[in-house]
Write a protein that holds these residues in place. Structure first.
Motif, PDB file in Angstrom:
ATOM      1  N   LEU A  72       0.830  -1.207   0.000  1.00  0.00           N
ATOM      2  CA  LEU A  72       0.000   0.000   0.000  1.00  0.00           C
ATOM      3  C   LEU A  72       0.866   1.259   0.000  1.00  0.00           C
ATOM      4  N   GLU A  73       1.975   1.248   0.730  1.00  0.00           N
ATOM      5  CA  GLU A  73       2.843   2.429   0.791  1.00  0.00           C
ATOM      6  C   GLU A  73       3.366   2.811  -0.602  1.00  0.00           C
ATOM      7  N   LYS A  74       3.660   1.798  -1.397  1.00  0.00           N
ATOM      8  CA  LYS A  74       4.169   2.055  -2.739  1.00  0.00           C
ATOM      9  C   LYS A  74       3.061   2.555  -3.660  1.00  0.00           C
ATOM     10  N   LYS A  75       1.885   1.979  -3.529  1.00  0.00           N
ATOM     11  CA  LYS A  75       0.767   2.418  -4.356  1.00  0.00           C
ATOM     12  C   LYS A  75       0.393   3.866  -4.045  1.00  0.00           C
ATOM     13  N   LYS A  76       0.489   4.245  -2.781  1.00  0.00           N
ATOM     14  CA  LYS A  76       0.118   5.604  -2.389  1.00  0.00           C
ATOM     15  C   LYS A  76       1.063   6.660  -2.953  1.00  0.00           C
ATOM     16  N   LYS A  77       2.251   6.265  -3.386  1.00  0.00           N
ATOM     17  CA  LYS A  77       3.172   7.217  -4.018  1.00  0.00           C
ATOM     18  C   LYS A  77       2.635   7.705  -5.357  1.00  0.00           C
ATOM     19  N   ASN A  78       1.638   7.017  -5.885  1.00  0.00           N
ATOM     20  CA  ASN A  78       1.050   7.385  -7.171  1.00  0.00           C
ATOM     21  C   ASN A  78      -0.250   8.170  -7.009  1.00  0.00           C
ATOM     22  N   ILE A  79      -0.514   8.692  -5.811  1.00  0.00           N
ATOM     23  CA  ILE A  79      -1.722   9.486  -5.600  1.00  0.00           C
ATOM     24  C   ILE A  79      -1.627  10.787  -6.397  1.00  0.00           C
ATOM     25  N   ASN A  80      -2.711  11.141  -7.093  1.00  0.00           N
ATOM     26  CA  ASN A  80      -2.747  12.311  -7.971  1.00  0.00           C
ATOM     27  C   ASN A  80      -3.956  13.164  -7.604  1.00  0.00           C
ATOM     28  N   PRO A  81      -3.792  14.495  -7.442  1.00  0.00           N
ATOM     29  CA  PRO A  81      -4.931  15.328  -7.053  1.00  0.00           C
ATOM     30  C   PRO A  81      -5.977  15.488  -8.152  1.00  0.00           C
ATOM     31  N   LYS A  82      -5.613  15.205  -9.416  1.00  0.00           N
ATOM     32  CA  LYS A  82      -6.582  15.343 -10.502  1.00  0.00           C
ATOM     33  C   LYS A  82      -7.641  14.250 -10.396  1.00  0.00           C
ATOM     34  N   PRO A  83      -8.906  14.592 -10.723  1.00  0.00           N
ATOM     35  CA  PRO A  83      -9.967  13.584 -10.637  1.00  0.00           C
ATOM     36  C   PRO A  83      -9.651  12.361 -11.481  1.00  0.00           C
ATOM     37  N   TYR A  84      -9.885  11.185 -10.906  1.00  0.00           N
ATOM     38  CA  TYR A  84      -9.793   9.878 -11.583  1.00  0.00           C
ATOM     39  C   TYR A  84      -8.369   9.419 -11.850  1.00  0.00           C
ATOM     40  N   GLN A  85      -7.358  10.230 -11.579  1.00  0.00           N
ATOM     41  CA  GLN A  85      -6.003   9.868 -11.964  1.00  0.00           C
ATOM     42  C   GLN A  85      -5.205   9.361 -10.760  1.00  0.00           C
ATOM     43  N   GLY A  86      -4.156   8.592 -11.078  1.00  0.00           N
ATOM     44  CA  GLY A  86      -3.328   8.042 -10.022  1.00  0.00           C
ATOM     45  C   GLY A  86      -4.043   6.945  -9.254  1.00  0.00           C
ATOM     46  N   TYR A  87      -3.558   6.711  -8.046  1.00  0.00           N
ATOM     47  CA  TYR A  87      -4.086   5.606  -7.232  1.00  0.00           C
ATOM     48  C   TYR A  87      -5.199   6.078  -6.316  1.00  0.00           C
ATOM     49  N   ASN A  88      -6.285   5.323  -6.285  1.00  0.00           N
ATOM     50  CA  ASN A  88      -7.370   5.537  -5.326  1.00  0.00           C
ATOM     51  C   ASN A  88      -7.516   4.270  -4.506  1.00  0.00           C
ATOM     52  N   GLY A  89      -7.287   4.387  -3.207  1.00  0.00           N
ATOM     53  CA  GLY A  89      -7.342   3.209  -2.359  1.00  0.00           C
ATOM     54  C   GLY A  89      -8.703   2.995  -1.734  1.00  0.00           C
ATOM     55  N   PRO A  90      -8.861   1.906  -1.022  1.00  0.00           N
ATOM     56  CA  PRO A  90     -10.131   1.654  -0.320  1.00  0.00           C
ATOM     57  C   PRO A  90     -10.447   2.785   0.652  1.00  0.00           C
ATOM     58  N   SER A  91     -11.714   3.105   0.776  1.00  0.00           N
ATOM     59  CA  SER A  91     -12.155   4.144   1.698  1.00  0.00           C
ATOM     60  C   SER A  91     -13.134   3.547   2.695  1.00  0.00           C
ATOM     61  N   VAL A  92     -13.479   4.334   3.689  1.00  0.00           N
ATOM     62  CA  VAL A  92     -14.423   3.856   4.700  1.00  0.00           C
ATOM     63  C   VAL A  92     -15.764   3.539   4.055  1.00  0.00           C
ATOM     64  N   ARG A  93     -16.186   4.395   3.103  1.00  0.00           N
ATOM     65  CA  ARG A  93     -17.489   4.204   2.457  1.00  0.00           C
ATOM     66  C   ARG A  93     -17.454   3.067   1.446  1.00  0.00           C
ATOM     67  N   TYR A  94     -16.323   2.926   0.736  1.00  0.00           N
ATOM     68  CA  TYR A  94     -16.231   1.926  -0.326  1.00  0.00           C
ATOM     69  C   TYR A  94     -14.948   1.108  -0.133  1.00  0.00           C
ATOM     70  N   PRO A  95     -14.976   0.211   0.845  1.00  0.00           N
ATOM     71  CA  PRO A  95     -13.750  -0.501   1.219  1.00  0.00           C
ATOM     72  C   PRO A  95     -13.318  -1.583   0.230  1.00  0.00           C
ATOM     73  N   LEU A  96     -14.160  -1.921  -0.738  1.00  0.00           N
ATOM     74  CA  LEU A  96     -13.830  -3.012  -1.660  1.00  0.00           C
ATOM     75  C   LEU A  96     -13.092  -2.536  -2.901  1.00  0.00           C
ATOM     76  N   TYR A  97     -13.043  -1.222  -3.112  1.00  0.00           N
ATOM     77  CA  TYR A  97     -12.569  -0.687  -4.396  1.00  0.00           C
ATOM     78  C   TYR A  97     -11.156  -0.120  -4.318  1.00  0.00           C
ATOM     79  N   GLU A  98     -10.353  -0.419  -5.351  1.00  0.00           N
ATOM     80  CA  GLU A  98      -9.074   0.241  -5.599  1.00  0.00           C
ATOM     81  C   GLU A  98      -8.995   0.560  -7.091  1.00  0.00           C
ATOM     82  N   GLY A  99      -8.306   1.650  -7.433  1.00  0.00           N
ATOM     83  CA  GLY A  99      -8.163   1.992  -8.844  1.00  0.00           C
ATOM     84  C   GLY A  99      -6.844   2.684  -9.139  1.00  0.00           C
ATOM     85  N   PHE A 100      -6.339   2.445 -10.347  1.00  0.00           N
ATOM     86  CA  PHE A 100      -5.196   3.171 -10.895  1.00  0.00           C
ATOM     87  C   PHE A 100      -5.658   3.868 -12.160  1.00  0.00           C
ATOM     88  N   GLY A 101      -5.520   5.203 -12.224  1.00  0.00           N
ATOM     89  CA  GLY A 101      -5.886   5.955 -13.417  1.00  0.00           C
ATOM     90  C   GLY A 101      -4.648   6.451 -14.138  1.00  0.00           C
TER      91      GLY A 101
END
Length: 299
Positions: A72-101
């Protein structure tokens, strides 16, 4: 909960070496009519398409599995502030979803710098992703022409759909219980269109015109075309931006990929003037991509 009814979205075959794919033939215009009617009545259709080898699809999902298996630490290095881009990890509301844009996923240099950071020895992997994106771009461009010709707008420049492709790799973890769980919530795509496929683990559901939810079951060689908000706007509401979601059930993880056709930064999408008349007055405001993107990503 999704329905197991026999509801079927239209399945439209784009057969290699068929006169249906020769622009200007009677067969072409018949196919254009099918595409237009599917987009208007359903907001989506199944594309039976043999120009993307099954092996390429399988290899792309192998890349996806490798990316999501990273710490997870490595995936989070790809977080991007632009909508839909970079890594989106599981959240409290949607814990099943991960995405790379990946924006500009058909650009070798752009994707290489990103992929090498995540997968230092991933040359073959990002070449696979580039090849898949280029194939999906070809398919998208052909459908764009079909939409133009389906409305009798052959002489109109297709510049209205000049877009950039955002490739999204997605993973949905199997829910901890046997009950249906939300993978992604109800939404319409904030794009001209989306071409989507999965690894044959079901989950994608669409809402019918009478507001019933149905689960889609797509063949291994098929893709799904979804009308987005911008195409709905361009068509002056004639085309239906279909609401959809992912609902998970069972013990299998689900992997999917989507190619979003996004407007260019700063562009404005307007209702096509030929599609505005007394019977179809303008029903949607112009959409400014930058402003709309900020709005939908805000609280």
């Amino acid at each position: 909960m999704g329905s197991d009814s026999q509801y079927q979205i239209p399945a439209i075959e784009f057969a290699m070496n068929s006169p249906e794919l020769d622009r200007g033939t009677d067969e072409w215009y018949h196919l254009c009519k099918k595409v237009r009617e599917a987009c208007e009545n359903y907001g989506c259709f199944e594309i039976v398409y043999d120009r993307i080898p099954p092996q390429l699809k399988a290899e792309t999902f192998c890349v996806s599995r490798e990316l999501f298996s990273l710490p997870l630490e490595k995936k989070k290095k790809n977080i991007n502030p632009k909508p839909y881009q970079g890594y989106n990890g599981p959240s409290v509301r949607y814990p099943l979803y991960e995405g790379f844009g990946f924006e500009e996923a058909s650009n070798y240099e752009s994707l290489r710098s990103l992929t090498e950071e995540l997968l230092p020895h991933g040359h073959d992997q990002f070449c696979t992703v580039i090849s898949m994106t280029k194939k999906l771009d070809e398919l998208k461009n052909m459908i764009n022409l079909m939409i133009l010709d389906g409305y009798g707008l052959e002489e109109t420049s297709n510049s209205f759909m000049v877009s950039k492709t955002l490739l999204k790799l997605m993973k949905y973890t199997a829910p901890p219980s046997r009950y249906y769980s939300i993978g992604t919530p109800v939404h319409t795509d904030k794009a001209f269109s989306t071409i989507l496929c999965d690894d044959q683990v079901s989950g994608l559901e669409v809402q019918t015109r009478d507001e019933q939810w149905v689960k889609l079951s797509i063949s291994p060689r098929s893709f799904v075309f979804l009308v987005g908000d911008y195409l709905m706007t361009w068509s002056n509401g004639r085309m239906h931006a279909v609401k959809h979601r992912v609902m998970m059930c069972g013990e299998k993880e689900r992997y999917s990929l989507a190619a979003f056709a996004l407007p260019l930064e700063g562009s404005i999408t307007k209702a096509q003037k030929e599609l505005v008349d007394e019977d179809y007055p303008q029903v949607v405001k112009d959409l400014h991509y930058t402003d709309f993107s900020k709005f939908i990503s805000s609280e």
